[in-house]
Write a protein that holds these residues in place. Structure first.
Motif, mmCIF file in Angstrom:
data_model
loop_
_atom_site.group_PDB
_atom_site.id
_atom_site.type_symbol
_atom_site.label_atom_id
_atom_site.label_comp_id
_atom_site.label_asym_id
_atom_site.label_seq_id
_atom_site.Cartn_x
_atom_site.Cartn_y
_atom_site.Cartn_z
ATOM 1 N N ALA A 1 -57.780 33.173 -48.781
ATOM 2 C CA ALA A 1 -58.536 34.289 -49.341
ATOM 3 C C ALA A 1 -58.179 35.600 -48.640
ATOM 4 C CB ALA A 1 -60.034 34.028 -49.229
ATOM 5 N N ARG B 1 -61.837 38.348 -51.177
ATOM 6 C CA ARG B 1 -61.965 36.908 -51.383
ATOM 7 C C ARG B 1 -61.103 36.385 -52.525
ATOM 8 N NH1 ARG B 1 -62.904 34.817 -47.154
ATOM 9 N NH2 ARG B 1 -63.527 32.912 -48.240
ATOM 10 N N ARG B 2 -60.240 37.207 -53.099
ATOM 11 C CA ARG B 2 -59.290 36.694 -54.088
ATOM 12 C C ARG B 2 -58.219 35.881 -53.374
ATOM 13 N NH1 ARG B 2 -59.276 39.409 -59.026
ATOM 14 N NH2 ARG B 2 -57.851 37.729 -59.663
ATOM 15 N N VAL B 3 -57.643 34.923 -54.077
ATOM 16 C CA VAL B 3 -56.704 33.987 -53.454
ATOM 17 C C VAL B 3 -55.330 34.134 -54.097
ATOM 18 C CG1 VAL B 3 -56.206 31.569 -52.962
ATOM 19 C CG2 VAL B 3 -58.570 32.377 -52.942
ATOM 20 N N GLU C 1 -52.500 41.564 -60.385
ATOM 21 C CA GLU C 1 -53.389 40.524 -60.902
ATOM 22 C C GLU C 1 -52.655 39.211 -61.127
ATOM 23 O OE1 GLU C 1 -56.761 38.693 -61.991
ATOM 24 O OE2 GLU C 1 -56.691 40.807 -61.395
ATOM 25 N N LEU D 1 -52.637 36.513 -58.325
ATOM 26 C CA LEU D 1 -53.900 36.017 -57.786
ATOM 27 C C LEU D 1 -54.493 34.930 -58.666
ATOM 28 C CD1 LEU D 1 -55.469 39.485 -56.924
ATOM 29 C CD2 LEU D 1 -54.134 37.994 -55.416
ATOM 30 N N SER D 2 -55.224 34.047 -57.993
ATOM 31 C CA SER D 2 -55.949 33.018 -58.730
ATOM 32 C C SER D 2 -57.062 33.673 -59.539
ATOM 33 C CB SER D 2 -56.557 32.005 -57.747
ATOM 34 O OG SER D 2 -57.398 31.088 -58.415
ATOM 35 N N SER D 3 -57.184 33.266 -60.761
ATOM 36 C CA SER D 3 -58.184 33.873 -61.630
ATOM 37 C C SER D 3 -58.583 32.871 -62.691
ATOM 38 C CB SER D 3 -57.632 35.153 -62.280
ATOM 39 O OG SER D 3 -56.491 34.845 -63.053
ATOM 40 N N ALA E 1 -61.366 28.834 -62.571
ATOM 41 C CA ALA E 1 -61.623 28.368 -61.207
ATOM 42 C C ALA E 1 -62.432 29.373 -60.402
ATOM 43 C CB ALA E 1 -60.302 28.070 -60.496
ATOM 44 N N GLU E 2 -62.314 30.676 -60.711
ATOM 45 C CA GLU E 2 -63.044 31.692 -59.964
ATOM 46 C C GLU E 2 -64.545 31.625 -60.231
ATOM 47 O OE1 GLU E 2 -62.046 33.924 -57.703
ATOM 48 O OE2 GLU E 2 -60.051 33.043 -57.731
ATOM 49 N N GLN E 3 -64.968 30.951 -61.298
ATOM 50 C CA GLN E 3 -66.387 30.852 -61.606
ATOM 51 C C GLN E 3 -67.087 29.754 -60.805
ATOM 52 O OE1 GLN E 3 -67.222 30.767 -65.838
ATOM 53 N NE2 GLN E 3 -65.256 31.707 -66.298
ATOM 54 N N ALA F 1 -68.407 28.297 -57.553
ATOM 55 C CA ALA F 1 -68.787 28.798 -56.235
ATOM 56 C C ALA F 1 -68.370 27.815 -55.150
ATOM 57 C CB ALA F 1 -70.303 29.039 -56.184
#
Length: 310
Positions: free
Chosen positions: A62, A89-91, A104, A107-109, A112-114, A116
């Motif tokens: 992250a 905290r973006r990966v 963008e 980055l992971s988006s 999966a970002e939803q 927690a």
């Protein structure tokens, strides 16, 4: 004679006009000419704030606040960021080099970002009856109930399921997707159309319980108001029968009675009014207003009552 005089006058006038025009042209030639900026000069004068990596950002780690900084660049890459806070905290999906703009696509988006930290996205089978008539929407909160049928093959003390029963398995679980529609996407008019699965954000410790209930029994989703925070504590979900614990999230302890009773469950013999057999799970009733030992839980099994303190 008169004709010659007219010709001389016209000639003198033309000479005077030519002199005036020459003087005017000379004046214009001495004025400084404003230079028109070329496209290259305009590009050199324009700069954009772009977020770049201060060092190599490894994939899967992250991004922290000191991992990026803002620099002025003459070009704006597609998908670049101008605000470092948007990268918190973006990966990264792959390593990002030092002083390289962060975009963008790196980055992971997405879905999966939803999920927690401490949760896992789990899909369960649903139909119209088990999903509130297909009125469940991504972002809703639901309670997960499950029903187990009596093991008809192994009737007796060694039966894995001795009695048909239903109880609350998980409370206040967030819906990530329903059918083919994920949170924040899709046409509202198509929500729930031919839905066969629901994806829930489940605490990691409860994934195995939900998987077992979905494979061995029938799972039911009960839609709840998002402002209703009444829920059983995680310890109560795995505690033995008769040791249900009240949730500390609600200021009014009475609001937890319904969830505790739902977690205690009911057997088919109880529902039918049978008196000859002990209930499959304990039925807990919370008592208030006691002055000797404070609030407690009365557990009734096979006609015997036992009071447990909080």
């Amino acid at each position: 004679m008169r004709h010659l005089n007219v010709t001389k006058i016209v000639a003198i006038a033309l000479i005077a006009l030519a002199a005036m025009l020459a003087f005017y042209a000379w004046t214009l030639a001495r004025r400084p000419v404003a230079s028109t900026p070329t496209p290259k000069a305009l590009a050199a004068q324009t700069a954009y704030p772009i977020v770049v990596a201060t060092h190599v950002l490894p994939a899967g780690v992250a991004i922290a606040n000191d991992d990026v900084r803002v620099v002025m660049l003459p070009v704006r890459p597609s998908g670049a960021f101008a605000d470092p806070s948007l990268l918190a905290r973006r990966v990264p999906l792959s390593d990002i080099g030092a002083n390289v703009p962060v975009v963008e696509a790196q980055l992971s988006s997405g879905f999966a970002e939803q999920v927690a930290p401490g949760e896992r996205a789990v899909a369960i089978r649903v139909d119209e009856a088990s999903a509130v008539g297909n009125r469940v929407r991504p972002g809703n909160f639901v309670d997960v109930f499950f029903t187990l049928k009596r093991d008809a093959v192994g009737v007796g003390p060694n039966a894995e399921v001795a009695r048909s029963q239903t109880r609350l398995l998980l409370s206040r679980v967030r819906v990530l997707a329903f059918g083919g529609t994920a949170s924040g996407a899709g046409n509202p008019s198509q929500f729930g159309a031919l839905a066969r699965t629901a994806v829930l954000a489940v605490p990691t410790a409860d994934v195995d319980r939900l998987a077992l209930a979905d494979s061995a029994g029938h799972v039911l989703l009960a839609l709840r108001n998002p402002r209703d925070e009444d829920a059983i504590e995680p310890a109560a979900r795995t505690a033995p029968s008769g040791t249900l614990q009240a949730s500390a999230r609600s200021a009014d302890a009475k609001a937890n009675t319904a969830s505790m009773q739902a977690a205690a469950g009911i057997s088919l013999s109880e529902l039918a009014g049978g008196l000859g057999s002990a209930p499959a799970v304990a039925v807990a009733r919370r008592h208030f207003g006691r002055t000797d030992a404070g609030p407690g839980i009365e557990v009734i099994r096979a006609g015997h009552a036992q009071m447990l303190s909080d």
